[in-house]
Design a protein around this motif. Structure first.
Motif, PDB file in Angstrom:
ATOM      1  N   GLY A 145      -5.005   4.731   0.770  1.00 24.17           N
ATOM      2  CA  GLY A 145      -3.776   3.966   0.580  1.00 24.17           C
ATOM      3  C   GLY A 145      -2.567   4.673   1.160  1.00 24.17           C
ATOM      4  O   GLY A 145      -1.724   4.058   1.821  1.00 24.17           O
ATOM      5  N   ILE A 146      -2.472   5.973   0.916  1.00 21.74           N
ATOM      6  CA  ILE A 146      -1.352   6.751   1.471  1.00 21.74           C
ATOM      7  C   ILE A 146      -1.424   6.762   2.999  1.00 21.74           C
ATOM      8  O   ILE A 146      -0.394   6.606   3.688  1.00 21.74           O
ATOM      9  N   TYR A 147      -2.630   6.929   3.532  1.00 18.92           N
ATOM     10  CA  TYR A 147      -2.793   6.960   4.988  1.00 18.92           C
ATOM     11  C   TYR A 147      -2.350   5.653   5.630  1.00 18.92           C
ATOM     12  O   TYR A 147      -1.602   5.649   6.622  1.00 18.92           O
ATOM     13  N   PHE A 148      -2.774   4.533   5.057  1.00 19.54           N
ATOM     14  CA  PHE A 148      -2.384   3.238   5.622  1.00 19.54           C
ATOM     15  C   PHE A 148      -0.910   2.942   5.377  1.00 19.54           C
ATOM     16  O   PHE A 148      -0.271   2.271   6.196  1.00 19.54           O
ATOM     17  N   GLY A 184      -0.472  -8.499   9.086  1.00 18.20           N
ATOM     18  CA  GLY A 184      -1.745  -7.989   9.587  1.00 18.20           C
ATOM     19  C   GLY A 184      -2.066  -6.569   9.168  1.00 18.20           C
ATOM     20  O   GLY A 184      -3.151  -6.310   8.632  1.00 18.20           O
ATOM     21  N   PRO A 185      -1.155  -5.595   9.369  1.00 24.33           N
ATOM     22  CA  PRO A 185      -1.455  -4.222   8.924  1.00 24.33           C
ATOM     23  C   PRO A 185      -1.664  -4.116   7.421  1.00 24.33           C
ATOM     24  O   PRO A 185      -2.457  -3.282   6.964  1.00 24.33           O
ATOM     25  N   ILE A 186      -0.977  -4.931   6.645  1.00 21.71           N
ATOM     26  CA  ILE A 186      -1.155  -4.900   5.188  1.00 21.71           C
ATOM     27  C   ILE A 186      -2.562  -5.354   4.811  1.00 21.71           C
ATOM     28  O   ILE A 186      -3.200  -4.786   3.918  1.00 21.71           O
ATOM     29  N   ILE A 187      -3.072  -6.370   5.507  1.00 24.68           N
ATOM     30  CA  ILE A 187      -4.430  -6.853   5.233  1.00 24.68           C
ATOM     31  C   ILE A 187      -5.443  -5.740   5.492  1.00 24.68           C
ATOM     32  O   ILE A 187      -6.381  -5.530   4.704  1.00 24.68           O
ATOM     33  N   GLY A 188      -5.277  -5.012   6.612  1.00 20.85           N
ATOM     34  CA  GLY A 188      -6.180  -3.906   6.895  1.00 20.85           C
ATOM     35  C   GLY A 188      -6.118  -2.824   5.838  1.00 20.85           C
ATOM     36  O   GLY A 188      -7.147  -2.292   5.407  1.00 20.85           O
ATOM     37  N   GLY A 189      -4.904  -2.493   5.376  1.00 18.52           N
ATOM     38  CA  GLY A 189      -4.758  -1.470   4.346  1.00 18.52           C
ATOM     39  C   GLY A 189      -5.361  -1.882   3.021  1.00 18.52           C
ATOM     40  O   GLY A 189      -6.044  -1.084   2.357  1.00 18.52           O
ATOM     41  N   VAL A 190      -5.135  -3.124   2.613  1.00 13.17           N
ATOM     42  CA  VAL A 190      -5.693  -3.612   1.343  1.00 13.17           C
ATOM     43  C   VAL A 190      -7.216  -3.616   1.397  1.00 13.17           C
ATOM     44  O   VAL A 190      -7.892  -3.240   0.433  1.00 13.17           O
ATOM     45  N   THR A 191      -7.766  -4.030   2.542  1.00 12.99           N
ATOM     46  CA  THR A 191      -9.232  -4.029   2.687  1.00 12.99           C
ATOM     47  C   THR A 191      -9.787  -2.612   2.591  1.00 12.99           C
ATOM     48  O   THR A 191     -10.804  -2.369   1.922  1.00 12.99           O
ATOM     49  N   ALA A 192      -9.121  -1.660   3.250  1.00 16.99           N
ATOM     50  CA  ALA A 192      -9.595  -0.271   3.208  1.00 16.99           C
ATOM     51  C   ALA A 192      -9.551   0.302   1.800  1.00 16.99           C
ATOM     52  O   ALA A 192     -10.486   0.974   1.356  1.00 16.99           O
ATOM     53  N   VAL A 193      -8.475   0.033   1.061  1.00 20.20           N
ATOM     54  CA  VAL A 193      -8.353   0.547  -0.310  1.00 20.20           C
ATOM     55  C   VAL A 193      -9.386  -0.110  -1.216  1.00 20.20           C
ATOM     56  O   VAL A 193      -9.991   0.553  -2.071  1.00 20.20           O
ATOM     57  N   ALA A 194      -9.609  -1.414  -1.042  1.00 18.10           N
ATOM     58  CA  ALA A 194     -10.581  -2.121  -1.887  1.00 18.10           C
ATOM     59  C   ALA A 194     -11.986  -1.564  -1.700  1.00 18.10           C
ATOM     60  O   ALA A 194     -12.762  -1.460  -2.656  1.00 18.10           O
ATOM     61  N   VAL A 195     -12.340  -1.193  -0.460  1.00 19.09           N
ATOM     62  CA  VAL A 195     -13.663  -0.615  -0.215  1.00 19.09           C
ATOM     63  C   VAL A 195     -13.725   0.817  -0.733  1.00 19.09           C
ATOM     64  O   VAL A 195     -14.740   1.247  -1.304  1.00 19.09           O
ATOM     65  N   ALA A 196     -12.639   1.575  -0.557  1.00 18.12           N
ATOM     66  CA  ALA A 196     -12.651   2.985  -0.955  1.00 18.12           C
ATOM     67  C   ALA A 196     -12.662   3.165  -2.460  1.00 18.12           C
ATOM     68  O   ALA A 196     -13.207   4.145  -2.968  1.00 18.12           O
ATOM     69  N   ILE A 197     -12.080   2.230  -3.212  1.00 15.61           N
ATOM     70  CA  ILE A 197     -11.976   2.406  -4.658  1.00 15.61           C
ATOM     71  C   ILE A 197     -13.342   2.382  -5.326  1.00 15.61           C
ATOM     72  O   ILE A 197     -13.536   2.959  -6.411  1.00 15.61           O
ATOM     73  N   ALA A 198     -14.322   1.731  -4.662  1.00 16.68           N
ATOM     74  CA  ALA A 198     -15.672   1.719  -5.222  1.00 16.68           C
ATOM     75  C   ALA A 198     -16.370   3.062  -5.027  1.00 16.68           C
ATOM     76  O   ALA A 198     -17.317   3.385  -5.749  1.00 16.68           O
ATOM     77  N   THR A 199     -15.902   3.856  -4.059  1.00 17.90           N
ATOM     78  CA  THR A 199     -16.485   5.181  -3.834  1.00 17.90           C
ATOM     79  C   THR A 199     -15.880   6.208  -4.772  1.00 17.90           C
ATOM     80  O   THR A 199     -16.595   6.914  -5.494  1.00 17.90           O
ATOM     81  N   SER A 200     -14.559   6.309  -4.773  1.00 22.14           N
ATOM     82  CA  SER A 200     -13.884   7.211  -5.694  1.00 22.14           C
ATOM     83  C   SER A 200     -12.402   6.867  -5.714  1.00 22.14           C
ATOM     84  O   SER A 200     -11.837   6.485  -4.679  1.00 22.14           O
ATOM     85  N   PRO A 201     -11.747   7.007  -6.894  1.00 23.61           N
ATOM     86  CA  PRO A 201     -10.307   6.749  -6.959  1.00 23.61           C
ATOM     87  C   PRO A 201      -9.512   7.680  -6.050  1.00 23.61           C
ATOM     88  O   PRO A 201      -8.495   7.268  -5.474  1.00 23.61           O
TER      89      PRO A 201
END
Length: 348
Positions: free
Chosen positions: A275-278, A251-268
């Protein structure tokens, strides 16, 4: 030397016993899904049983309420809490989710530009080309996939409704069921069995409170951290993180992957920060929060918690991992109570 008649009788008895055991195991295996629903309902009933007793207990001249009223009050409080959370979280989450869905083509193009910039992709493609060039068979069975998804949703809803109804009746009939089952225990061992049952109920109730605490903590940390970092759609991701906390490990991994996938479209840079935070959150949750909270509230050691999660996940997947800790707590009570040979003592 054993007479032929006696040998034949023992052989027939042995075959009959083995056959009966095999038939019983076959029946249990065929009914494993129904038995799992019953077990989950029993755990929920055990988790809420102390709260029901607390509501029933007369205090400062208060009239003792019926058990049915206490259970209905708990169910009503849960429904009201869920409605309040939904009113606070769902509207912005739906709005952000709708905006995210509308931006899928734009996010897809931004992701491609990121890949091309770092030479991980040679040329851009449209979203339609990506769908058309998907591996064969991935979209050719759309009807059967949709039907399977619909049947899974219906089955899941039916399972949830069954668990709620069954746990309700188990809470109402808890004392008569226990008094009926205790009749099959030898009279000299009933006190010890009663103590073990009360301790198991206490531990399962503590586990349920710990799960709700962990979900709330992870949801708040995800929302606050992502909001401060400027993560888009952080309401949606925080909700995913909170719900995912009820699913150990995955479960926590799914949340982290979702957050990184959304953030990568804003800026690397934002994607790396998120990713580090999660990653830090997941390490704290998996190695400190879950073992320590479960040890303090449930009384199961961190080694037992991690071992139970691994074994439960291997035996029954996500459901097994979710139910691993309360099952380990119940087994610990059984071992502690029946491994000792001394006389039973009343709990303080």
């Amino acid at each position: 030397m054993i007479p032929d008649r006696e040998f034949t009788r023992r052989m027939v008895q042995t075959v009959a016993i083995v056959t009966a055991v095999l038939l019983a195991l076959a029946v249990l295996w065929a009914a494993r899904e129904a038995l799992m629903l019953i077990y989950i309902s029993a755990l929920i009933a055990m988790g809420f049983s102390p709260l029901v007793g607390l509501i029933q207990r007369p205090n400062h001249g208060r009239i003792r309420v019926s058990r049915t009223f206490a259970i209905l009050a708990i169910y009503l409080a849960i429904v009201v809490a869920l409605v309040l959370v939904a009113l606070a979280v769902v509207p912005p989450a739906v709005a952000q989710g709708r905006e995210l869905w509308a931006r899928v083509p734009e996010l897809f193009d931004d992701f491609q530009r990121f890949l091309i910039r770092y030479r991980l992709m040679t040329r851009p493609v449209t979203l339609q080309e990506a769908v058309l060039n998907a591996p064969a068979g991935s979209g050719g069975n759309a009807v059967s996939t949709a039907l399977f998804a619909i049947s899974s949703v219906i089955g899941g809803v039916f399972g949830v409704v069954t668990i709620l109804i069954l746990s309700f009746y188990l809470l109402i009939e808890a004392e008569p069921i226990f008094l009926y089952l205790i009749r099959f225990v030898p009279e000299d061992k009933r006190a010890r069995v009663g103590m073990a049952a009360r301790e198991a109920v206490r531990k399962v109730s503590a586990w349920l409170r710990a799960q709700l605490t962990l979900a709330g903590v992870m949801g708040v940390f995800a929302a606050v951290g992502l909001g401060l970092m400027g993560e888009p759609y952080f309401y949606v991701i925080a909700l995913i993180a909170a719900v995912g906390e009820t699913i150990p490990i995955v479960g926590p991994i799914i949340g982290g992957v979702t957050a990184v996938a959304v953030a990568i479209a804003t800026s690397p840079r934002l994607a790396v920060t998120v990713g580090i935070y999660f990653f830090v959150l997941h390490q704290l949750e998996a190695n400190i929060l879950v073992p320590k909270i479960m040890e303090r509230r449930v009384g199961v050691s961190p080694v037992a918690v991690l071992t139970a999660l691994l074994i439960g996940g291997a035996l029954w997947g996500l459901i097994g991992a979710i139910l691993a800790i309360p099952t380990a707590a119940i087994l610990a009570v059984v071992v502690e109570e029946f491994a000792s040979t001394g006389p039973p003592t009343e709990a303080e």
